[in-house]
Design an enzyme around this catalytic site. Structure first.
Site, short mmCIF file in Angstrom:
data_model
loop_
_atom_site.label_atom_id
_atom_site.label_comp_id
_atom_site.label_asym_id
_atom_site.label_seq_id
_atom_site.Cartn_x
_atom_site.Cartn_y
_atom_site.Cartn_z
CB SER A 167 -0.94 0.01 1.21
OG SER A 167 -1.78 -1.12 1.19
CG HIS A 219 -2.34 3.60 3.49
ND1 HIS A 219 -3.68 3.30 3.34
CD2 HIS A 219 -1.69 2.41 3.43
CE1 HIS A 219 -3.84 2.00 3.20
NE2 HIS A 219 -2.64 1.44 3.27
#
Length: 199
Positions: free
Chosen positions: A126, A177
């Site tokens: 991610s 993230h």
């Protein structure tokens, strides 16, 4: 730009790096499912365990980028890679694409190491994928000639959803993230400087 109409053979030929990364995702996930102690011990040395990094196991800043535990985690990250990464591989060419993918993923993992507790452990692509979105975000605002209005709206919509989901999805590495996205945005001008996208 983000519509995939290629068959498997054409896709692998046009986007070899994306294909290779997706294959690595799947292979490692399959290995995670094999209940053989030796394999599980080996894989246990590859996750982003902060205490391990602190003790000098610096490969843990890289290897988590290619690992996923659950099927849904694997599915969403790999599908995101297949949908959104090919345009950047084509734009940047293989070498620069590999570098931006690795750099943003590693920087996201470094941020995780610095911010999260020592016993924190994580897996997933991610951070690197958000890094690619950071590159697109830079294009939307500062290199408008590289991305049209419709695709800019797609990127902004996906990013808004992705950031919201980051804060409301359990067991999400929020630090990875956010810092992946920031890293991609900040590194983008270095990688896009002399590249032109041919649609």
């Amino acid at each position: 730009m983000f519509t995939r109409s290629e068959n498997f053979q054409t896709f692998t030929s046009l986007y070899p790096v994306v294909t290779f990364i997706a294959a690595i995702h799947i292979i490692f996930w399959i290995l995670f499912q094999i209940p053989i102690p030796t394999i599980q011990i080996f894989l246990g040395q590859l996750d982003g365990y902060n205490a391990g990094i602190a003790s000098g196991e610096y490969w843990r800043l890289v290897t988590p980028i290619f690992l996923h535990m659950g099927l849904s985690h694997l599915f969403f990250n790999t599908v995101s890679l297949i949908l959104f990464a090919p345009a950047l591989e084509r734009m940047l060419r293989k070498g620069k694409f590999i570098l931006i993918y690795l750099f943003t993923g590693i920087l996201a993992n470094i941020a995780t190491f610095l911010i999260e507790p020592l016993q924190y452990s994580h897996l997933g692509a991610s951070g690197a994928i958000f890094g690619l979105f950071g590159v697109y975000l830079f294009m939307v605002y500062f290199r408008k000639e590289l991305i049209d209005k419709a695709n800019s709206q797609v990127i902004l919509s996906i990013l808004v959803i992705g950031v919201i989901m980051t804060f409301f999805t359990a067991n999400t590495n929020i630090t990875s993230h956010i810092f992946g996205l920031i890293s991609g945005f900040l590194l983008a001008p270095l990688f896009l400087q002399k590249n032109k996208y041919n649609s």
